[in-house]
Write an enzyme that holds these catalytic residues in place. Structure first.
Site, PDB file in Angstrom:
ATOM      1  N   LYS A  55       0.843  -1.205   0.000  1.00 36.77           N
ATOM      2  CA  LYS A  55       0.000   0.000   0.000  1.00 36.77           C
ATOM      3  C   LYS A  55       0.878   1.254   0.000  1.00 36.77           C
ATOM      4  O   LYS A  55       2.052   1.185   0.360  1.00 36.77           O
ATOM      5  CB  LYS A  55      -0.911   0.011   1.235  1.00 36.77           C
ATOM      6  CG  LYS A  55      -1.631  -1.294   1.513  1.00 36.77           C
ATOM      7  CD  LYS A  55      -2.764  -1.609   0.552  1.00 36.77           C
ATOM      8  CE  LYS A  55      -3.344  -2.960   0.913  1.00 36.77           C
ATOM      9  NZ  LYS A  55      -4.448  -3.410   0.136  1.00 36.77           N
TER      10      LYS A  55
HETATM   11  C1  PLP Z   1      -5.050  -4.678   1.116  1.00 37.10           C
HETATM   12  C2  PLP Z   1      -6.499  -4.724   1.341  1.00 37.10           C
HETATM   13  C3  PLP Z   1      -7.041  -5.342   2.479  1.00 37.10           C
HETATM   14  C4  PLP Z   1      -6.239  -6.190   3.425  1.00 37.10           C
HETATM   15  O1  PLP Z   1      -5.294  -5.512   4.167  1.00 37.10           O
HETATM   16  P1  PLP Z   1      -4.306  -6.355   5.101  1.00 37.10           P
HETATM   17  O2  PLP Z   1      -3.606  -5.288   5.897  1.00 37.10           O
HETATM   18  O3  PLP Z   1      -3.382  -7.080   4.178  1.00 37.10           O
HETATM   19  O4  PLP Z   1      -5.105  -7.272   5.940  1.00 37.10           O
HETATM   20  C5  PLP Z   1      -8.417  -5.255   2.698  1.00 37.10           C
HETATM   21  N1  PLP Z   1      -9.220  -4.637   1.819  1.00 37.10           N
HETATM   22  C6  PLP Z   1      -8.745  -4.048   0.700  1.00 37.10           C
HETATM   23  C7  PLP Z   1      -9.697  -3.341  -0.220  1.00 37.10           C
HETATM   24  C8  PLP Z   1      -7.370  -4.085   0.413  1.00 37.10           C
HETATM   25  O5  PLP Z   1      -6.922  -3.512  -0.699  1.00 37.10           O
END
Ligand code: PLP
Length: 376
Positions: A194
């Site tokens: 991210k």
């Molecule tokens: C990356 C993501 C998640 C999960 O996040 P984690 O920190 O890996 O658990 C959940 N929802 C969306 C839309 C994502 O892009």
């Protein structure tokens, strides 16, 4: 296969800087359980969104989503639904399932990528009495232009609305306010992929201090702050100190990091203007995890993905398959046919965007796409 231009290229603090923070953590001999780094980081996350906000950090966003549903709606018995788009990452529907609810998939906007209000209204008129809440998604971290209308719909229906803004830390809504301010709360991920990357990590932000306190209890085995042991359902979802330390370092230069990502996204948009590539509304106001373009047909999607691969550029087709087409969720019900979701799956191309992206890499993506669109 390794690509000249990878899809994601995380930028972490220098190893020496992380090492210096780690030395302080070892000296303090305090590694997790709401230590000084975690407290500073959760305060920094909250004040980044706005003065009146509170935040709970998590080991990852998926645990944050589970905490939000569990603390916000209580344990379900699989008889009730939570509205959620199918055009999302599986974490949200999985969290709904873990908490004892069933996802009720809604479609996305015609030719858009964000959840569709009309589809949600239809789901509510068909299943209203069985709907327990709404998990809206800010698709790809882009602030939904209709977020206020979603809040009104939730209020009129007497439903809680939570927002999965996983990739959207640093994004803005159309009115310039920060993503993080809407719904009962918004959930962010600090996964390595991210824009705000810690490795594994997440946070929930809300104006409701009492709700945030309940999330902290959930992520700490359901223990009450008074020390009376478990008083509610809980698990272990705590963020450890070293992750919080990395998060605090990532705040340094974060505004510049976002601007550099936004510059790449707006350069893609400008250089491809007048071609068949369509970018989603609000992308350039977002933290730009990656840039998703729509093309007119599935044949063009397949051809362009192939041409990008040939050129050494790693692109993806998100979210393919959509969640309702993934095996575990095949029997889950939907509002309508999810025709726009299917269309988005078969016509979207997600393009790499890096922080401080190499100018030659940006040019290579643009020239490959211009050629693919017949502009050169
Ligand atoms: C990356 C993501 C998640 C999960 O996040 P984690 O920190 O890996 O658990 C959940 N929802 C969306 C839309 C994502 O892009």
């Amino acid at each position: 296969m390794s690509f000249k231009v990878p899809f994601i290229r995380p930028v972490f603090p220098d190893a020496e800087i992380i090492a210096a923070d780690m030395r302080r953590i070892v000296k303090a001999n305090w590694y997790t359980n709401f230590g000084p780094y975690e407290r500073n980081f959760s305060n920094a996350v909250a004040s980044f969104i706005g003065e009146e906000f509170h935040a709970a950090t998590f080991a990852n966003a998926t645990l944050g989503l589970m905490a939000v549903i569990s603390a916000g709606l209580g344990r379900g018995d699989k008889s009730r639904f939570i509205l959620v788009p199918s055009f999302t990452f599986a974490a949200g529907p999985q969290a709904i399932d873990w908490c004892g609810y069933r996802p009720l998939f809604v479609d996305i906007e015609p030719d858009g990528l964000q959840p569709d209000l009309d589809s949600a209204r239809r789901a509510l008129s068909e299943h209203g009495k069985d709907v327990a809440g709404i998990l809206l998604c800010n698709t790809f971290g882009i602030g939904n232009v209709s977020v206020d209308a979603w809040e009104r719909l939730a209020e009129e229906s007497g439903l809680e609305i939570f927002i999965d803004s996983a990739a959207g830390f640093g994004s803005a809504y159309a009115d310039g306010s920060r993503v993080g301010r809407a719904g009962h709360c918004e959930v962010f991920s600090f996964h390595a992929t991210k824009p705000f990357a810690v490795g594994e990590g997440g946070a929930v932000v809300s104006r409701d201090a009492e709700f945030i306190a309940r999330l902290r209890s959930f992520q700490n085995f359901g223990f009450s702050p008074s020390g009376a042991g478990a008083t509610v359902r809980g698990l272990n979802g705590k963020m450890q100190e070293v992750n919080a330390a990395i998060g605090l370092r990532q705040f340094e230069g974060f505004e510049a990091a976002i601007s550099s990502r936004q510059l790449v996204a707006s350069t893609y948009e400008a250089e491809l203007a007048g071609s068949f590539f369509q970018f989603p509304a609000g992308m350039a106001r977002s933290a730009v995890c990656f840039a998703t373009a729509r093309v007119p047909t599935h044949e063009i999607q397949v051809r362009v993905l192939g041409e990008l691969r040939e050129a050494g550029i790693e692109a993806r087709s998100y979210y393919s398959p959509a969640v309702h087409d993934q095996e575990y969720f095949r029997d889950t019900i939907s509002s309508g046919s999810l025709v726009e979701t299917q269309r988005a799956v078969s016509t979207s191309i997600s393009l790499p965007v890096h922080q401080q992206m190499d100018a030659g890499d940006v040019d290579l993506v643009i020239s490959t796409l211009r050629k693919a669109a017949g502009l050169i």
